[in-house]
Design an enzyme around this catalytic site. Structure first.
Site, PDB file in Angstrom:
ATOM      1  N   LYS A 276      47.666  53.274  36.391  1.00  0.00           N
ATOM      2  CA  LYS A 276      46.721  53.312  37.507  1.00  0.00           C
ATOM      3  C   LYS A 276      46.907  54.619  38.286  1.00  0.00           C
ATOM      4  CE  LYS A 276      46.361  48.323  38.324  1.00  0.00           C
ATOM      5  NZ  LYS A 276      46.623  47.219  39.275  1.00  0.00           N
ATOM      6  N   GLU A 361      42.590  30.724  39.660  1.00  0.00           N
ATOM      7  CA  GLU A 361      42.155  29.950  40.824  1.00  0.00           C
ATOM      8  C   GLU A 361      42.228  28.447  40.589  1.00  0.00           C
ATOM      9  OE1 GLU A 361      40.229  33.989  40.911  1.00  0.00           O
ATOM     10  OE2 GLU A 361      40.406  32.399  39.408  1.00  0.00           O
ATOM     11  N   ARG A 389      35.374  29.221  41.481  1.00  0.00           N
ATOM     12  CA  ARG A 389      35.927  29.087  40.134  1.00  0.00           C
ATOM     13  C   ARG A 389      36.819  27.849  40.014  1.00  0.00           C
ATOM     14  NH1 ARG A 389      37.999  34.641  37.774  1.00  0.00           N
ATOM     15  NH2 ARG A 389      36.591  34.113  36.077  1.00  0.00           N
TER      16      ARG A 389
END
Length: 628
Positions: A276, A361, A389
């Protein structure tokens, strides 16, 4: 940018000699940094996918070959190379291009994403569709290591592994680790070897030709070679041919490996390692800070923004620590959103009571239910859009059993630049229909803190919704005081028209009421609704107006209409809220104004329906003045 200016689509990219791809990557990375610094957006992840994006479009015949980008916040290089370079200045702005893939935006955006862990399922569907239709094309899913923590990704792997005649490639973009330089060359060699036709053919021939002992030896050598790099057993047990890991910034490794994989049948799994923030030292050093920055000067980096107002996320984070200090039963849970949901301080102070369950989730909600069964008091910090979700778990595992779980719903309502995929427009509607639920909407920072305490002390499932960003600047009490459940309050006394405002709509409703001399009630609770206050306002006013930063259909206004109908009260009601459509990205306040949910918009809607001073009822296009 001489090379980048020549690229108006992947076909132009594929005309370049291999020797020019590394300079192109440098130009593309510089363009991404410059562009995002001017518009804001996701930076670290996009700097990390530059070479991978180039390699994919160079090797595969896009858009005929389908690429599905998981989450999709790392697709800026993809957008730039697929004809949208000149529109990057409009990124995440009203009427501009999205920060995520959108099918309506480009034929190269084969699948709309923004929530994680959907790519393998979608790519498998595309691969099997190609097989069904007799089309010879490839389907590629690019998924991050974080997204691989979700059950849906493994459900798709489990399903895909049984089809040995499809053109499916799953690329794991692992950006949470680095490749040690000493083994880089070995990685490259093994990746090429294992993806080559000779190796694949040798494996298949060996199974039918080699005698038992030799075959067993060959298998052991194969597993040992792969084991020197990374344990591949899990993915191969799913039925995939595992390759890697390879350096995702090394085009001389990526391109030959992808070219070899392109000619293999069956489910393929390529593990690439990227970094990243690659190429921008500040983002490399702090990829979280540079994950989704606003505008900044690349030469200076991100400077702390000076603001006297607390964000709602900060209010929640402070409350969580204060309540945890008071009650040792409190457990904080997040599905991979520690920073976004404001749990950094909580993790530091209460590490034994902090759980990041990954991008999962459904698991987060049922995990909280399990904790509640044992007498603990879990607080699930989750974005409104992400709780969608886990709706089945919310109903069956929490509400049905009336378990004591508190839901802190960040990003309720419109979220601005992230657009429709991240907007929390539906939580009021999908929560208020569930038995045992208490649903609150905060109108300011202090009320948010009070509501969180109220939810925590309520012995059942309760949710507090609050928006992204700063509040109105209300002073926040240090006390952990609560509110009487199901009770609203009158904020302004007026005449003729009563505005019943929920959450963030209290402030603009007060502004509208000053123009119209209307009454304003801060309803506070969507469920249980303050029915007595609704009836009182209906009796003392000629018309009611409900205002909410959520969908009108099934929302808080619907709750008011249902209460009036149940009480046998007939009264004109105007429902204001978010329209029945997905609302695109843009400045949040601008979007609210477009929806008529700022002070002027609310006043204008009331005037259109009822007139300036006297409420009017419109039936079949005939206007009737209502008098007391």
């Amino acid at each position: 940018m001489e090379l980048l200016k020549q690229i108006d689509g992947p076909a132009d990219l594929r005309k370049l000699p291999r020797t020019q791809l590394i300079p192109l990557a440098d130009e593309l990375r510089a363009f991404v940094l410059d562009s995002v610094s001017k518009t804001g957006g996701h930076l670290s992840s996009n700097l990390g996918t530059v070479e991978l994006t180039i390699a994919l479009h160079y090797v595969f015949n896009t858009p005929e070959d389908r690429i599905v980008w998981d989450v999709g916040h790392q697709t800026y290089p993809h957008k730039i190379l697929t004809g949208r370079r000149d529109r990057m200045g409009t990124l995440r702005q009203l009427n501009g291009i999205s920060g995520f893939p959108r099918r309506v935006e480009s034929e190269y955006d084969t699948f709309g994403t923004a929530h994680s862990s959907t790519s393998i399922s979608a790519a498998l569907g595309m691969a099997l569709a190609a097989k069904t239709k007799g089309e010879n094309r490839h389907s590629i899913a690019v998924i991050g290591d974080g997204a691989m923590t979700a059950g849906m990704a493994f459900e798709a792997l489990n399903n895909a592994g049984v089809y040995d005649d499809i053109n499916l490639l799953v690329i794991l973009n692992d950006n949470d680790m680095s490749i040690s330089p000493p083994v880089g060359a070995l990685n490259r060699y093994l990746a090429r070897l294992m993806s080559g036709k000779f190796y694949a053919a040798a494996k298949n021939v060996g199974k039918s030709v080699l005698p038992g002992p030799m075959l067993e030896l060959a298998k052991r050598i194969e597993e040992h070679a792969k084991g020197m790099v990374v344990p591949a057993t899990m993915f191969e047990e799913f039925g995939f041919n595992y390759i890697g890991p390879i350096d995702g910034h090394d085009l001389d490794s990526l391109i030959p490996t992808l070219q070899n994989l392109k000619h293999l049948k069956g489910p393929q799994f390529l593990h690439v390692v990227t970094r990243k923030g690659q190429g921008y030292k500040l983002a490399e050093a702090d990829p979280v800070l540079y994950h989704g920055p606003g505008k900044f000067n690349p030469a200076e980096g991100i400077k702390p923004a000076a603001s006297s107002k607390l964000t709602y996320t900060q209010v929640f984070g402070d409350w969580l620590c204060d309540m945890a200090a008071q009650d040792k039963r409190l457990i904080g849970i997040t599905p991979a959103m520690r920073e976004g949901s404001g749990l950094v301080q909580f993790e530091q102070r209460f590490p034994d009571r902090y759980y990041d369950v990954g991008i999962a989730e459904q698991h987060a909600v049922t995990f909280a239910a399990g904790l509640a069964c044992e007498g603990l008091k879990p607080v699930v910090a989750i974005y409104s859009t992400f709780l969608q979700r886990a709706y089945d778990q919310l109903i069956h595992d929490v509400a049905l059993q009336n378990l004591d779980v508190t839901f802190a719903l960040d990003r309720a309502g419109l979220v601005g630049a992230d657009g429709a995929t991240h907007a929390g427009n539906y939580d009021i509607a999908y929560l208020r229909c569930i038995p045992n639920m208490v649903v609150m909407a905060a109108s300011d920072e202090n009320e948010c803190r009070q509501m969180l305490s109220t939810a925590f002390h309520y012995s059942g499932p309760a949710a507090v919704r609050y928006p992204r960003g700063a509040g109105i600047g209300a002073a926040v009490d240090k006390e952990l005081s609560t509110l009487p459940i199901g009770k609203g309050e009158i904020r302004r006394e007026g005449k003729n028209i009563a505005i019943l405002a929920f959450g963030t709509m209290v402030a603009p409703s007060l502004a509208a009421a000053d123009e119209l001399d209307a009454t304003v009630a801060n309803m506070r609770f969507v469920k249980p609704l303050d029915v007595e206050l609704v009836k009182q306002l209906a009796q003392s006013h000629d018309a009611l107006v409900t205002v909410e930063e959520g969908c009108i259909m099934g929302g808080a206004g619907s709750a008011v209409a249902e209460a009036l109908a149940a009480a046998g009260v007939v009264k004109p009601v105007l429902h204001l809220g978010l329209p029945d459509k997905f609302i695109d990205h843009g400045d949040a306040q601008q979007l609210l104004a477009t929806c008529g949910l700022d002070g002027k918009g609310i006043a204008a809607s009331i005037r259109r329906r009822f007139g300036k001073n006297e409420p009017r009822l419109v039936v079949n296009n005939q206007e009737t003045i209502l008098r007391k």
